[in-house]
Design an enzyme around this catalytic site. Structure first.
Site, PDB file in Angstrom:
ATOM      1  N   HIS A   1       0.832  -1.204   0.000  1.00  0.00           N
ATOM      2  CA  HIS A   1       0.000   0.000   0.000  1.00  0.00           C
ATOM      3  C   HIS A   1       0.873   1.263   0.000  1.00  0.00           C
ATOM      4  O   HIS A   1       0.719   2.136  -0.857  1.00  0.00           O
ATOM      5  CB  HIS A   1      -0.924  -0.006   1.221  1.00  0.00           C
ATOM      6  CG  HIS A   1      -1.726   1.253   1.375  1.00  0.00           C
ATOM      7  ND1 HIS A   1      -3.015   1.362   0.946  1.00  0.00           N
ATOM      8  CD2 HIS A   1      -1.397   2.477   1.886  1.00  0.00           C
ATOM      9  CE1 HIS A   1      -3.458   2.592   1.183  1.00  0.00           C
ATOM     10  NE2 HIS A   1      -2.500   3.281   1.765  1.00  0.00           N
ATOM     11  N   GLU A   2       1.767   1.335   0.961  1.00  0.00           N
ATOM     12  CA  GLU A   2       2.587   2.551   1.072  1.00  0.00           C
ATOM     13  C   GLU A   2       3.466   2.731  -0.158  1.00  0.00           C
ATOM     14  O   GLU A   2       3.719   3.861  -0.585  1.00  0.00           O
ATOM     15  CB  GLU A   2       3.429   2.523   2.348  1.00  0.00           C
ATOM     16  CG  GLU A   2       2.614   2.545   3.644  1.00  0.00           C
ATOM     17  CD  GLU A   2       1.600   3.679   3.713  1.00  0.00           C
ATOM     18  OE1 GLU A   2       1.830   4.742   3.099  1.00  0.00           O
ATOM     19  OE2 GLU A   2       0.545   3.483   4.355  1.00  0.00           O
TER      20      GLU A   2
ATOM     21  N   HIS B   1       1.748   4.664  -2.814  1.00  0.00           N
ATOM     22  CA  HIS B   1       1.910   6.121  -2.676  1.00  0.00           C
ATOM     23  C   HIS B   1       3.287   6.538  -3.197  1.00  0.00           C
ATOM     24  O   HIS B   1       3.436   7.573  -3.847  1.00  0.00           O
ATOM     25  CB  HIS B   1       1.833   6.540  -1.210  1.00  0.00           C
ATOM     26  CG  HIS B   1       0.468   6.452  -0.587  1.00  0.00           C
ATOM     27  ND1 HIS B   1      -0.619   7.123  -1.083  1.00  0.00           N
ATOM     28  CD2 HIS B   1       0.028   5.809   0.530  1.00  0.00           C
ATOM     29  CE1 HIS B   1      -1.669   6.887  -0.291  1.00  0.00           C
ATOM     30  NE2 HIS B   1      -1.302   6.091   0.682  1.00  0.00           N
TER      31      HIS B   1
ATOM     32  N   HIS C   1       3.348   6.905  -6.831  1.00  0.00           N
ATOM     33  CA  HIS C   1       2.641   8.128  -7.227  1.00  0.00           C
ATOM     34  C   HIS C   1       3.612   9.316  -7.173  1.00  0.00           C
ATOM     35  O   HIS C   1       3.610  10.182  -8.047  1.00  0.00           O
ATOM     36  CB  HIS C   1       1.468   8.333  -6.263  1.00  0.00           C
ATOM     37  CG  HIS C   1       0.329   9.139  -6.807  1.00  0.00           C
ATOM     38  ND1 HIS C   1      -0.797   9.386  -6.075  1.00  0.00           N
ATOM     39  CD2 HIS C   1       0.137   9.776  -7.974  1.00  0.00           C
ATOM     40  CE1 HIS C   1      -1.631  10.133  -6.787  1.00  0.00           C
ATOM     41  NE2 HIS C   1      -1.080  10.383  -7.944  1.00  0.00           N
TER      42      HIS C   1
HETATM   43 ZN   LIG Z   1      -2.444   5.326   2.291  1.00  0.00          ZN
END
Ligand SMILES: [Zn+2]
Length: 659
Positions: free
Chosen positions: A445-446, A449, A452
């Protein structure tokens, strides 16, 4: 004080902040000079004699405040990851002054007048110009002198309260820790877990930031579970009053800015736009989620042989998983070794999708010996940025996991991104770091980011990477979670830490089958928190809450989500997303996670429909969505990627909420 490392741009690769040189005494002078410099720059922009242009106004603002930006970026990062007492003192001193500083810029009438004069034909510039205009309006630029004075006071007090709230919370994680003298009471925890919390003959189990402590799933002693749970939900009781006060001040501020309540103010510049849209969405989920959780509670009660209490839920959920699905989460742990998960899992998946590669940069230092730095290269071998990784929990780190930028990508400054991931994995006393599946998922998940940030390809820092609406920012990271269980990725990283044996296929099968169980619990604890946040921020000015705990109960009841066995993931007193971290945070924004999960579920379907893990798919996601950052309308970027508007059905299906 001649050698303050914040006074000049970093000379390290990618302008990585020179952590080895930075000492606590550097921060205050750097903040002071940084703020003074920026105010002078802003004055020059505001008093420029010629007509206002994009270059001499908006772009000039983008260029202003370089020392302040570097100082604040490093300080915020350290204040989250390694907040010593000295750092916390600086935090208390500097946050209100930073708030004042922001207000001095946003409430500068001459500057605002010039921003309103700027016109531009260039779409990227027009988008940024509009962002600035909205920032100024939302910060009170259109208000009268008297109202601006009141706004400044509100902002300052909110900042002070938020700082106290988060500091209380950090203290409580150890001050309210479960202390056990007799090791028998810890029966169920692994030997290494017990060893890690032993201190001079007693055992101290610190609180993690959410309601349901992971140890509750393992502790066999019911009384120990009860104590741990009650410490968890009762921590930092002084924060109840602070939260109520903050909610009241936010309502006042919203009214000043022309909104009926803080929630309306908060969502106006999000993709949701209106409170009705949020309520309609949450409303669809509450009924089916609570019904699911009630069915699960029945199964747990049957398994236990008595009516369960909230502190029994996780323990018997594990038992049901074993009984029904023959699945024991602990059996997976030996296959999830941290370094393998990172390199052969997280990095591997990104390599397959985007063609990027990673190199260790052990020559580059973080702020703590456990922090590691990697250089990231694009498919053609060109430099993409740095990835900084801080996996371990420590008493000076706040709870949870997060990503932040140390350097924003921008063509304006010709800078490549330096992005960072923080996790909160317990460091074992010795031997390899073995993760739970949840921790594996969080790592993916991290890193979503991080991608991104790394793939950002925009001109202006203000809209770089993850600078998208808050109710959109979780979407790319949620999508990246899909690769944690993608068969070829799993096969690549899930290998026994001693034997190197791949994880048995039948164990994975069982995990997948068991995954659906306890969805009701997960959805309800999340929705309850989202609706609690919402209730606090639908208060109207003058509505004073005397008893925050009673308010919490009533709010959950009213929202139809009150269920004694499943408390909100965060209660008011430890709802850091909403009440700490400066004035903004996730206040009236905790709904964002499920809001963006609609887009996530749609996108996961898209990847599956199009052949899954392959370059073509990754490249499309990257170019349509990740690389544009906040430089265009977020929902337009989604439509460019998906080819149509999002539908809610894939989310309902995934969460078992289709009726
Ligand atoms: Zn998050």
């Amino acid at each position: 004080m001649t050698e303050n490392p914040f006074f000049a741009p970093s000379t390290l690769p990618y302008k990585l902040p020179p952590f080895a040189e930075i000492r606590e005494e550097h921060y205050l002078p750097a903040f002071e000079r940084g703020m003074a410099d920026q105010l002078r720059e802003v004055e020059e922009i505001a008093s420029e004699p010629g007509p206002a242009t994009f270059a001499n106004t908006v772009e000039a603002l983008e260029r202003s405040g370089q020392i302040l930006k570097l100082t604040a970026t490093v300080f915020m990062s350290i204040a989250s990851s390694d907040a010593t007492d000295g750092i916390r003192e600086i935090e208390t001193e500097i946050f209100p002054r930073l708030t004042q500083h922001g207000d001095s810029i946003h409430l500068n009438r001459a500057l605002y007048a010039r921003i309103k004069q700027v016109t531009t034909e260039n779409p990227e510039e027009a988008w940024l110009l509009e962002k600035y205009r909205v920032d100024f309006v939302r910060a009170g630029a259109d208000l009268s002198e008297a109202d601006q004075g009141r706004l400044r006071e509100l902002n300052e007090e909110l900042t002070r309260l938020a700082t106290t709230f988060s500091q209380n919370l950090l203290t409580a994680s150890t001050a309210s820790a479960l202390v056990v003298e007799d090791v028998k009471q810890l029966d169920g925890l692994s030997e290494s877990a017990i060893k890690a919390i032993e201190k001079d003959g007693t055992y101290v189990l610190p609180l993690l930031n959410f309601t349901n402590q992971p140890a509750l799933a393992e502790l066999t002693d019911r009384e120990t579970r009860r104590k741990l749970y009650e410490l968890s939900v009762g921590r930092a009781p002084e924060n109840f009053g602070l939260a109520a006060r903050m909610a009241a001040l936010r309502a006042d501020r919203a009214a000043l800015l022309g909104y009926p309540n803080h929630a309306a103010y908060s969502v106006a510049d999000q993709t949701a736009k209106t409170t009705d849209a949020v309520e309609e969405m949450l409303g669809k989920l509450v009924g089916p989620a609570v019904a699911n959780a009630r069915r699960e509670a029945e199964a747990l009660g049957e398994q236990a042989g008595f009516p369960i209490e909230p502190w029994d839920w996780s323990f018997y959920a594990e038992k049901v998983r074993k009984a029904r699905y023959d699945f024991d989460g602990a059996e997976l742990r030996p296959y999830f070794e941290l370094d393998r998960v990172l390199r052969d899992g997280v990095f591997h998946a990104a390599g397959e999708l985007y063609g990027i590669t990673f190199a260790d940069r052990d020559d580059l230092a973080g702020y703590h010996p456990d922090v590691r730095v990697f250089e990231v290269f694009d498919a053609d071998g060109s430099q993409l940025g740095l990835f900084v990784f801080d996996p371990y929990a420590r008493p000076t780190k706040r709870g949870g996991a997060w990503m932040n930028n140390l350097v924003d990508q921008s063509h304006l400054f010709g800078e490549l991104p330096v992005v960072m991931n923080n996790l909160n994995i317990t460091k074992p006393a010795e031997g390899p770091t073995l993760l739970t599946f949840d921790e594996v998922n969080t790592a993916f998940h991290e890193f979503g980011h991080a991608l991104h940030g790394l793939f950002s390809d925009v001109r202006f820092p203000r809209v770089s990477g993850t600078a998208v609406p808050r109710d959109f920012v979780e979407y790319p990271s949620q999508v990246n979670e899909m690769w944690a269980t993608w068969p070829s990725v799993l096969a690549n990283f899930a290998k026994h830490h001693e034997t190197g044996e791949p994880v048995p296929a039948e164990l994975l099968e069982k995990m997948r089958a068991a995954e659906r169980f306890n969805q009701g619990f997960g959805t309800v604890e999340y929705l309850a928190a989202a609706l609690l946040d919402w209730a606090w921020h639908k208060l109207v000015p003058g509505e004073v809450v005397e008893d925050a705990e009673a308010f919490e109960d009533a709010a959950l009841e009213r929202a139809g989500i009150a269920f004694r066995l499943v408390r909100p993931r965060y209660r008011t007193n430890y709802f850091a997303h909403v009440f700490s971290g400066g004035v903004g945070g996730y206040s009236a924004g905790y709904y964002s996670y499920i809001w963006s999960e609609v887009l996530d579920a749609e996108s996961v379907d898209w990847f599956k429909e199009n052949g899954g893990l392959k370059r073509e798919n990754g490249d499309h996601f990257r170019s349509a969505l990740l690389s544009v950052g906040g430089s265009m309308d977020a929902m337009s970027a989604f439509r460019d990627f998906r080819g149509r508007d999002p539908r809610i059905e894939p989310l309902l299906e995934r969460r078992g909420l289709l009726t």
